[in-house]
Design an enzyme around this catalytic site. Structure first.
Site, PDB file in Angstrom:
ATOM      1  N   HIS A  58      15.091  76.601  60.797  1.00 46.22           N
ATOM      2  CA  HIS A  58      15.739  76.777  62.109  1.00 46.22           C
ATOM      3  C   HIS A  58      15.059  77.947  62.800  1.00 46.22           C
ATOM      4  O   HIS A  58      15.398  79.107  62.579  1.00 46.22           O
ATOM      5  CB  HIS A  58      17.237  77.029  61.908  1.00 46.22           C
ATOM      6  CG  HIS A  58      18.013  77.143  63.189  1.00 46.22           C
ATOM      7  ND1 HIS A  58      19.363  76.848  63.278  1.00 46.22           N
ATOM      8  CD2 HIS A  58      17.656  77.509  64.455  1.00 46.22           C
ATOM      9  CE1 HIS A  58      19.784  77.035  64.504  1.00 46.22           C
ATOM     10  NE2 HIS A  58      18.760  77.450  65.243  1.00 46.22           N
ATOM     11  N   HIS A  78      13.129  78.801  66.655  1.00 45.81           N
ATOM     12  CA  HIS A  78      12.636  78.425  67.993  1.00 45.81           C
ATOM     13  C   HIS A  78      11.359  79.211  68.236  1.00 45.81           C
ATOM     14  O   HIS A  78      11.402  80.446  68.251  1.00 45.81           O
ATOM     15  CB  HIS A  78      13.668  78.779  69.056  1.00 45.81           C
ATOM     16  CG  HIS A  78      14.999  78.131  68.830  1.00 45.81           C
ATOM     17  ND1 HIS A  78      15.384  76.965  69.457  1.00 45.81           N
ATOM     18  CD2 HIS A  78      16.034  78.471  68.022  1.00 45.81           C
ATOM     19  CE1 HIS A  78      16.600  76.626  69.050  1.00 45.81           C
ATOM     20  NE2 HIS A  78      17.015  77.523  68.175  1.00 45.81           N
ATOM     21  N   HIS A 122      22.033  71.501  67.350  1.00 44.22           N
ATOM     22  CA  HIS A 122      22.852  72.707  67.243  1.00 44.22           C
ATOM     23  C   HIS A 122      24.303  72.283  67.472  1.00 44.22           C
ATOM     24  O   HIS A 122      24.603  71.577  68.442  1.00 44.22           O
ATOM     25  CB  HIS A 122      22.477  73.721  68.328  1.00 44.22           C
ATOM     26  CG  HIS A 122      21.201  74.462  68.081  1.00 44.22           C
ATOM     27  ND1 HIS A 122      20.019  73.846  67.829  1.00 44.22           N
ATOM     28  CD2 HIS A 122      20.952  75.809  68.049  1.00 44.22           C
ATOM     29  CE1 HIS A 122      19.081  74.771  67.654  1.00 44.22           C
ATOM     30  NE2 HIS A 122      19.610  75.966  67.784  1.00 44.22           N
ATOM     31  N   GLU A 133      28.149  76.413  66.746  1.00 42.27           N
ATOM     32  CA  GLU A 133      27.655  77.795  66.855  1.00 42.27           C
ATOM     33  C   GLU A 133      28.683  78.551  67.694  1.00 42.27           C
ATOM     34  O   GLU A 133      29.466  79.324  67.180  1.00 42.27           O
ATOM     35  CB  GLU A 133      26.262  77.817  67.497  1.00 42.27           C
ATOM     36  CG  GLU A 133      25.699  79.221  67.685  1.00 42.27           C
ATOM     37  CD  GLU A 133      24.399  79.247  68.495  1.00 42.27           C
ATOM     38  OE1 GLU A 133      24.100  78.293  69.234  1.00 42.27           O
ATOM     39  OE2 GLU A 133      23.686  80.289  68.405  1.00 42.27           O
ATOM     40  N   ASP A 142      16.254  81.774  63.475  1.00 41.56           N
ATOM     41  CA  ASP A 142      16.606  81.346  64.840  1.00 41.56           C
ATOM     42  C   ASP A 142      15.621  81.875  65.893  1.00 41.56           C
ATOM     43  O   ASP A 142      14.694  81.167  66.272  1.00 41.56           O
ATOM     44  CB  ASP A 142      18.051  81.757  65.163  1.00 41.56           C
ATOM     45  CG  ASP A 142      18.721  80.880  66.206  1.00 41.56           C
ATOM     46  OD1 ASP A 142      18.123  79.872  66.601  1.00 41.56           O
ATOM     47  OD2 ASP A 142      19.855  81.197  66.614  1.00 41.56           O
ATOM     48  N   ASP A 143      15.850  83.106  66.354  1.00 44.02           N
ATOM     49  CA  ASP A 143      14.988  83.729  67.383  1.00 44.02           C
ATOM     50  C   ASP A 143      14.693  85.170  66.956  1.00 44.02           C
ATOM     51  O   ASP A 143      15.244  86.125  67.520  1.00 44.02           O
ATOM     52  CB  ASP A 143      15.710  83.726  68.734  1.00 44.02           C
ATOM     53  CG  ASP A 143      16.107  82.322  69.169  1.00 44.02           C
ATOM     54  OD1 ASP A 143      15.234  81.568  69.631  1.00 44.02           O
ATOM     55  OD2 ASP A 143      17.296  81.981  69.006  1.00 44.02           O
TER      56      ASP A 143
HETATM   57  N1  ADE Z   1      17.905  78.303  71.876  1.00 45.86           N
HETATM   58  C1  ADE Z   1      17.309  79.290  71.200  1.00 45.86           C
HETATM   59  N2  ADE Z   1      18.156  79.846  70.346  1.00 45.86           N
HETATM   60  C2  ADE Z   1      19.332  79.185  70.467  1.00 45.86           C
HETATM   61  C3  ADE Z   1      20.602  79.286  69.845  1.00 45.86           C
HETATM   62  N3  ADE Z   1      20.859  80.184  68.900  1.00 45.86           N
HETATM   63  N4  ADE Z   1      21.569  78.438  70.236  1.00 45.86           N
HETATM   64  C4  ADE Z   1      21.340  77.527  71.177  1.00 45.86           C
HETATM   65  N5  ADE Z   1      20.174  77.396  71.791  1.00 45.86           N
HETATM   66  C5  ADE Z   1      19.164  78.212  71.442  1.00 45.86           C
HETATM   67 ZN    ZN Z   2      18.796  77.836  67.254  1.00 44.40          ZN
END
Ligand code: ADE
Ligand code: ZN
Length: 339
Positions: free
Chosen positions: A17, A19, A197, A200, A278-279
């Site tokens: 996971h 991005h 997703h 969340e 994630d990011d």
């Molecule tokens: N795009 C990038 N990170 C995300 C996240 N945690 N939730 C939804 N969209 C995303």
């Molecule tokens: Zn994500």
């Protein structure tokens, strides 16, 4: 604590996971802005980092989409992806399944092919030079309409050999799975796998609908599953994986403290749980930091941690033989570490 840190560092892992636009570190963001003559609201590393304080998902998404504006050329997408691969190579990640958001770029007039070529050229180099295998998943932005997703799917059709699946990201509130049911059905018809997703910032109902309506093989996040015992039981029985991102959840206030994270509860309920970043450029840590901080907060044992690493391969798209090889590698590592 160093025993934990060393153990995590040496453990072979897969990331499921991630991005790619979320790996844009402030230093690279500034470099690309300069190279592409783009003026920025935040013009230094310090200012950018200061802006990375989020109260919720939407807060983050606004900054994340603004950051992606510096990505214009094929080389920019290459540099972004290559920087991520070099980072995870040092963290002993052997396999990565990454997301990209085509609409974030095509809506700015960048060709789909430019984005894809830059990312895949770096992924190929990552495989050849760093030994990191990969899969690529394209996400639809769920705040955009169905037509945009259908157009994006159409653009992806010539690249089925490079894109294995479709996903669904962006603002979960107000954009339930049903909104993208038809485009997901079409994607499946075209041979793509699906993920989404869900759960969340949204409820367990979104997780349920992602399974039932979007036919996903893996849920991204899925935290809210813990609130629905029936759903948790079903996901455990079907071994539908959850790609959990603890530091992301902390940054976006999905959980108030890491100590409150449902990850261990979900593991104890028998779910196939994985840890991911994630990011990472925005949430203060790559995969190892996610493992380490979560282990500390939830008092995970080294055995729990090795289970999470094995799960990361189990939940991946690698072949059964490749998975078995990684299980053995992890067992060997644990024996040598006397776990
Ligand atoms: N795009 C990038 N990170 C995300 C996240 N945690 N939730 C939804 N969209 C995303
Ligand atoms: Zn994500």
């Amino acid at each position: 604590m160093t025993a934990l840190v060393d153990f995590v560092k040496g453990l072979p892992k897969a990331e499921l996971h991630l991005h790619i636009e979320g790996t844009l570190e402030p230093e690279l963001l500034l470099k690309l802005a300069k190279r592409n003559n783009i003026e920025l609201k935040h013009a230094s590393v310090e200012e950018l980092k200061e802006a990375y304080q989020f109260s919720n998902l939407q807060d983050f998404l606004d900054i994340y989409y603004a950051g992606a504006n510096v990505l214009l050329q094929e080389q920019d997408f290459y540099d972004l992806t290559w920087a991520y691969l070099e980072k995870i190579h040092k963290q002993n990640v052997k396999h990565t399944e990454i997301f990209f958001d085509p609409e974030t770029h095509t809506s700015r007039g960048i060709a789909f092919k430019t984005v894809l070529d830059g990312i895949t050229r770096a992924l190929k180099d990552g495989e050849e030079k760093l030994g990191i295998s990969n899969r690529l998943i394209m996400c639809f932005l769920r705040h955009l309409d169905e037509e945009s997703a259908f157009r994006t799917l159409e653009e992806a059709l010539p690249y089925k050999d490079q894109i294995v699946g479709v996903g669904l990201d962006s603002s979960e509130k107000g954009n339930p799975p049903a909104k993208h049911q038809r485009v997901f059905a079409k994607a499946i018809e075209e041979g793509f796998l699906t993920v989404a997703h869900a759960g969340e910032e949204g409820t367990a109902k979104n997780v349920r609908d992602a399974v039932d309506l979007l036919k996903i093989f893996r849920i991204d996040h899925g935290n809210a599953t813990v609130n629905d015992p029936e759903l948790a039981k079903e996901l455990a029985e079907k071994q539908i994986p959850l790609t959990i991102c603890p530091l992301s959840n902390l940054s976006l206030k999905v959980v108030p403290k890491l100590e409150d994270h449902p990850l261990k509860k979900l593991m104890d309920l028998g779910l196939l749980v994985t840890v991911n970043s994630d990011d990472p450029a925005y949430f203060g840590g790559y995969i190892n930091e996610n493992y380490i901080e979560t282990a500390k907060a939830l008092q995970l044992s080294l055995e729990d941690i090795s289970t999470l690493a094995k799960n990361s391969f189990k939940a991946s798209l690698l072949s059964q033989q490749e998975k078995e090889n990684y299980y053995q590698m992890i067992d060997g590592y644990c024996n040598q570490a006397r776990v």
